[in-house]
Design an enzyme around this catalytic site. Structure first.
Site, PDB file in Angstrom:
ATOM      1  CD  GLN A  64      12.455   7.941  49.066  1.00  0.00           C
ATOM      2  OE1 GLN A  64      12.305   9.050  48.558  1.00  0.00           O
ATOM      3  NE2 GLN A  64      12.370   7.724  50.364  1.00  0.00           N
ATOM      4  CB  ALA A 113      -2.338  -4.738  10.559  1.00  0.00           C
ATOM      5  CD  GLU A 159       0.333  -1.737   9.702  1.00  0.00           C
ATOM      6  OE1 GLU A 159      -0.542  -1.242   8.991  1.00  0.00           O
ATOM      7  OE2 GLU A 159       0.956  -2.760   9.391  1.00  0.00           O
ATOM      8  N   GLY A 160      -0.031   3.772  10.537  1.00  0.00           N
ATOM      9  CA  GLY A 160      -0.583   5.045  10.994  1.00  0.00           C
ATOM     10  C   GLY A 160       0.330   5.725  11.986  1.00  0.00           C
ATOM     11  CB  THR A 161       2.287   8.873  11.793  1.00  0.00           C
ATOM     12  OG1 THR A 161       1.221   9.773  11.428  1.00  0.00           O
ATOM     13  CG2 THR A 161       3.038   8.438  10.537  1.00  0.00           C
ATOM     14  CG  LEU A 220      -1.867   1.220   1.335  1.00  0.00           C
ATOM     15  CD1 LEU A 220      -2.826   1.292   0.149  1.00  0.00           C
ATOM     16  CD2 LEU A 220      -2.640   1.172   2.660  1.00  0.00           C
ATOM     17  N   GLY A 271      21.470   1.969  32.945  1.00  0.00           N
ATOM     18  CA  GLY A 271      22.652   2.784  32.737  1.00  0.00           C
ATOM     19  C   GLY A 271      23.328   2.464  31.415  1.00  0.00           C
ATOM     20  CG  PHE A 277      -7.551  13.439   8.110  1.00  0.00           C
ATOM     21  CD1 PHE A 277      -6.426  12.665   8.360  1.00  0.00           C
ATOM     22  CD2 PHE A 277      -8.686  13.196   8.848  1.00  0.00           C
ATOM     23  CE1 PHE A 277      -6.443  11.659   9.295  1.00  0.00           C
ATOM     24  CE2 PHE A 277      -8.717  12.172   9.789  1.00  0.00           C
ATOM     25  CZ  PHE A 277      -7.603  11.407  10.019  1.00  0.00           C
TER      26      PHE A 277
END
Length: 396
Positions: free
Chosen positions: A290, A253, A374-376, A142, A350, A394
């Site tokens: 902590q 997907a 699959e789409g940003t 695609l 680290g 869009f």
């Protein structure tokens, strides 16, 4: 309040998500986890460093034997598993490496799903049984070099020549492309965008591998080149016209990615937790400080919230009530949080965090690709923005 019947706290499952899973769900998860531990984890650092996925055809056949290819599809040799079970498999595969989960996602959720949902009975019989066993690997064309987020602008074109179709164009960033036996290719036609099942041995088709990646290195990625590829009339997927066809495949997907991203996050969290319990500085394990505990707590919260979200979407898919906007919700949140978990895990390890002796940097760099494909982030934000406001942003 606790009681004598309250189960003990489980650091690996702090919210008790396993209680939502049935025996078959747990069996699927454990089977895939065991396979990944045996077949992928001992080798993945070397594959990643070399930028190769050796033995991909053998791996595909093993995944097929487990029922992991086209897992949630029914008939034609497919397992007919639930959406939740498919999601659990994606999580375990990506806990090993995003490249392995991508192999399965593209095979099942894109290439096989496209043929299963939109193909003719002849196409289904020809391709799906062999794809389910891993004998034939599929890919999904695609995205193009100049058209990713806006597939409506694709330039690949299919023209009629008598009863045949002739395809010309290029597709980019195609997982499995170099090893595929069939490519599902989307192209413009005079009648709108159509999908084609293209045997990759057809003259004019080539799939040069894309090298020099710093992400998804243990994954086969290719460019598809279609130079007047001539196909018979029955190569077109008859039930798909327009963008709704490929976009529905992407939704399927993306659902797997919602789960998969949490696998990469879990592997990185587990590495950080184990390291924090054993690495000593200033006379005690760093997990006793902590600041380290705050990092671990925040990571665990986002990890298990993400798993709960994935499970919720899976139950909706199984019930037939899952909407594409909800998948965008999951993909946006879980991949974004997974990357942050990996980055925080790296700080706990680290300097060791950048070593391939640990999985953290590998998962972090892989997720940079998962964040985009699959789409940003921006596309899923706009999907949700449109759903929330009723206004389409869009195009300006």
């Amino acid at each position: 309040m606790g009681s004598s019947t309250t189960p003990p706290f489980n650091p690996a499952d702090p919210l008790g998500v396993d209680d939502l899973l049935g025996p078959e769900d747990l069996a699927v998860r454990d089977t895939v986890r065991g396979w990944a531990a045996d077949r992928v984890l001992p080798h993945i650092a070397d594959w990643y460093e070399r930028g190769e996925l050796p033995g991909i055809r053998e791996l595909a056949r093993e995944l097929g034997a487990m029922g992991a290819l086209g897992m949630s599809l029914t008939g034609y040799g497919c397992a007919g598993a639930s959406a939740v079970q498919y999601g659990l498999a994606c999580l375990e595969l990506e806990a090993a490496d995003s490249g392995i989960r991508s192999l399965v996602s593209v095979q099942g959720s894109l290439a096989m799903y496209a043929i299963w949902r939109f193909g003719s009975e002849e196409q289904k019989q020809r391709w799906l049984p062999r794809m389910a066993t891993g004998e034939v690997i599929g890919c999904f064309g695609l995205t193009e070099p100049d058209h990713g987020s806006d597939p409506a602008g694709m330039r690949t074109y299919a023209k009629r020549d008598g009863t045949d179709w002739v395809l010309t164009g290029r597709k980019m960033w195609i997982t499995n492309g170099t090893v595929a036996g069939v490519a599902v290719v989307w192209a413009r036609t005079d009648d709108g965008i159509r999908g084609f099942a293209v045997p990759t041995d057809t003259p004019g088709f080539s799939a040069p591998e894309i090298r020099h990646k710093w992400s998804l290195r243990a994954s086969v990625t290719a460019e598809l080149v279609l130079d007047e590829v001539r196909l018979p009339a029955d190569a077109v997927l008859p039930a798909a016209t327009g963008l709704r066809g490929p976009l529905s495949c992407l939704t399927h997907a993306r659902y797997g990615i919602v789960w998969g991203a949490m696998g990469a996050a879990r592997a990185s969290f587990d590495a950080a937790l184990d390291y924090a319990r054993t690495r000593e500085q200033f006379g005690k394990p760093i997990g006793g400080f902590q600041l380290t505990q705050a990092k671990l707590a925040d990571m665990a919260v986002e990890l298990h919230k993400g798993v709960l979200l994935a499970h919720h979407l899976g139950t909706r898919m199984d019930a037939g009530t899952l909407r594409p906007e909800q998948v965008s919700f999951g993909k946006l949140n879980n991949v974004r949080e997974a990357i942050e978990i990996c980055r925080t895990a790296r700080t706990i390890l680290g300097a060791n965090g950048i070593s391939l002796e640990y999985p953290v940097m590998r998962h972090a760099t892989n997720l940079e690709s998962v964040l985009t494909y699959e789409g940003t982030v921006e596309m899923h934000q706009l999907v949700l923005g449109k759903a929330l406001t009723g206004l389409d942003a869009f195009r300006g």
